[in-house]
Design an enzyme around this catalytic site. Structure first.
Site, PDB file in Angstrom:
ATOM      1  N   ALA A 158      16.032  13.375  -9.457  1.00 54.19           N
ATOM      2  CA  ALA A 158      14.924  14.443  -8.959  1.00 54.19           C
ATOM      3  C   ALA A 158      15.389  15.668  -8.979  1.00 54.19           C
ATOM      4  O   ALA A 158      16.481  15.910  -8.841  1.00 54.19           O
ATOM      5  CB  ALA A 158      14.554  13.876  -7.561  1.00 54.19           C
ATOM      6  N   ASP A 195       7.276   5.266  -3.475  1.00 55.95           N
ATOM      7  CA  ASP A 195       7.129   5.247  -2.208  1.00 55.95           C
ATOM      8  C   ASP A 195       8.463   5.285  -1.306  1.00 55.95           C
ATOM      9  O   ASP A 195       8.437   5.950  -0.394  1.00 55.95           O
ATOM     10  CB  ASP A 195       6.320   3.908  -1.637  1.00 55.95           C
ATOM     11  CG  ASP A 195       4.871   3.991  -2.685  1.00 55.95           C
ATOM     12  OD1 ASP A 195       4.339   4.916  -2.921  1.00 55.95           O
ATOM     13  OD2 ASP A 195       4.318   2.903  -2.623  1.00 55.95           O
ATOM     14  N   ALA A 199       9.373   2.181  -5.871  1.00 54.84           N
ATOM     15  CA  ALA A 199      10.223   3.148  -5.842  1.00 54.84           C
ATOM     16  C   ALA A 199       9.919   4.675  -5.619  1.00 54.84           C
ATOM     17  O   ALA A 199      10.496   5.375  -4.857  1.00 54.84           O
ATOM     18  CB  ALA A 199      10.876   3.288  -7.356  1.00 54.84           C
ATOM     19  N   ARG A 242     -10.602  -4.374  -5.613  1.00 55.35           N
ATOM     20  CA  ARG A 242     -10.556  -3.322  -4.355  1.00 55.35           C
ATOM     21  C   ARG A 242     -11.859  -2.608  -4.369  1.00 55.35           C
ATOM     22  O   ARG A 242     -12.200  -1.824  -3.526  1.00 55.35           O
ATOM     23  CB  ARG A 242      -9.293  -2.513  -4.202  1.00 55.35           C
ATOM     24  CG  ARG A 242      -9.392  -1.403  -5.348  1.00 55.35           C
ATOM     25  CD  ARG A 242      -7.886  -1.188  -5.477  1.00 55.35           C
ATOM     26  NE  ARG A 242      -7.392  -0.674  -4.328  1.00 55.35           N
ATOM     27  CZ  ARG A 242      -5.915   0.149  -4.218  1.00 55.35           C
ATOM     28  NH1 ARG A 242      -5.149   0.128  -5.266  1.00 55.35           N
ATOM     29  NH2 ARG A 242      -5.713   0.724  -3.072  1.00 55.35           N
ATOM     30  N   GLY A 246       0.899  -1.194   0.108  1.00 55.20           N
ATOM     31  CA  GLY A 246       0.013   0.061  -0.115  1.00 55.20           C
ATOM     32  C   GLY A 246       1.046   1.206   0.107  1.00 55.20           C
ATOM     33  O   GLY A 246       1.935   1.430   0.816  1.00 55.20           O
ATOM     34  N   ALA A 247       0.497   2.216  -0.804  1.00 58.52           N
ATOM     35  CA  ALA A 247       1.369   3.364  -0.904  1.00 58.52           C
ATOM     36  C   ALA A 247       1.713   3.777   0.457  1.00 58.52           C
ATOM     37  O   ALA A 247       3.106   4.230   0.656  1.00 58.52           O
ATOM     38  CB  ALA A 247       0.854   4.264  -1.958  1.00 58.52           C
TER      39      ALA A 247
END
Length: 319
Positions: free
Chosen positions: A236, A262, A260, A110, A40-41
């Site tokens: 980034a 997260d 990646a 979900r 889950g993020a």
């Protein structure tokens, strides 16, 4: 388990899914061994922060089935404090097919699940108001009206209490379309202090902007003090309190790109909790992103703090 009442802590709100991931490459229709895990993020970020010595709390709704037990056991084993109502609805499922060595396909199950039944009443005011940072993503509001209201409630509490809000746009096309995402997330972005986004995700917020510099600038003009544009193998670009920062990617052999983003957010926020300057936050973020893509799973390969220097010796096979 880290006790959030005793230290600065991150709090996050979201859903954790059970994951069935194919162990072998090839069509899932032909049959494959499946590995059971969870992801889950928001919980991925909480685990990443905890592994670096930070304190993290995850708020959500969990099924009262065996998979719900698994979710709570794993998060607590990772030192994450859980605040989770148990629900009779089933646990959400993510099915991951490794179609080739470099390409995977994901299917969600979900709808009408415990995580999708999250409501604003599930958000404890004192816990959010006492946090050092609230981290939210664009995934939970996509799950339905109840989860969207829960995230908005958490942001309301944080803003009123002066708690910084971190938003990872985290667009998922399997959950909603770009127009819905932009319309729903823009009000949250305007009230956030820090935004993480890839270039495509950033353009959902500022459609007429292009290039990481302009994307970050335009996002900050909407209200946030900081914007971090994640550029994958190019690293980034960040605009933080008006200052530009560029962070190269850490060179590793790509194994699995899942998780990646997260991991990157977890590294940044762990150092933010620790009071480190932007350069250190971005470096640790890049390191955690590198660990994520060079190991299997969403969070399983994330490092402890004493392992961060492993990737500073990329040419060393055995240490």
């Amino acid at each position: 388990m880290n006790d959030p009442s005793q230290q600065r802590y991150l709090v996050t709100v979201g859903e954790v899914l059970a994951v069935l991931a194919a162990s072998d490459t090839g069509p899932l229709a032909l049959g494959s061994d499946l590995r059971l895990g969870l992801a889950g993020a928001e919980s991925n970020v909480a685990v990443g922060v905890s592994r670096l010595g930070g304190s993290a709390t995850w708020i959500g709704r969990v099924s009262d089935d065996a998979l719900g037990d698994l979710i709570l056991r794993e998060l607590r084993a990772e030192g994450v404090t859980t605040v989770a109502a148990r629900d009779p609805a089933p646990t959400s499922l993510l099915l991951r097919e490794r179609r080739t060595a470099t390409h995977s396909r994901t299917r969600y199950y979900r709808t009408h699940t415990a995580g999708a039944r999250l409501t604003a009443d599930d958000i404890p005011e004192d816990l959010v108001a006492g946090a050092a940072v609230l981290h939210i993503t664009g995934i939970t509001p996509a799950l339905g009206e109840g989860p969207a209201r829960a995230v908005t409630r958490a942001v309301d509490i944080a803003v009123d209490a002066g708690v910084p809000v971190s938003l990872d746009v985290n667009f998922r096309s399997l959950l909603w379309n770009e127009q819905e995402a932009g319309r729903t997330l823009l009000p949250l972005l305007r009230r956030s202090d820090l935004v993480f986004a890839g270039p495509h995700e950033a353009r959902l917020m500022v459609p007429d902007a292009d290039g990481p510099e302009e994307l970050a600038k335009r996002i900050c003009e909407l209200g946030p003090a900081g914007a971090v544009i994640k550029l994958g193998a190019e690293g980034a670009y960040a605009l933080l309190d008006g200052r530009e920062h560029r962070q190269p990617a850490v060179p590793v052999t790509l194994h699995d790109s899942v998780g990646a983003g997260d991991a990157f957010a977890a590294g940044y926020l762990a150092e933010l909790l620790a009071g480190e300057p932007p350069e250190r936050r971005l470096r640790t973020a890049a390191l955690l992103g590198a660990f994520a893509v060079s190991t299997t799973g969403d969070w399983e390969g994330l490092p402890r703090r004493n392992e961060l220097d492993l990737l500073d010796h990329y040419d060393d096979i055995v240490r």
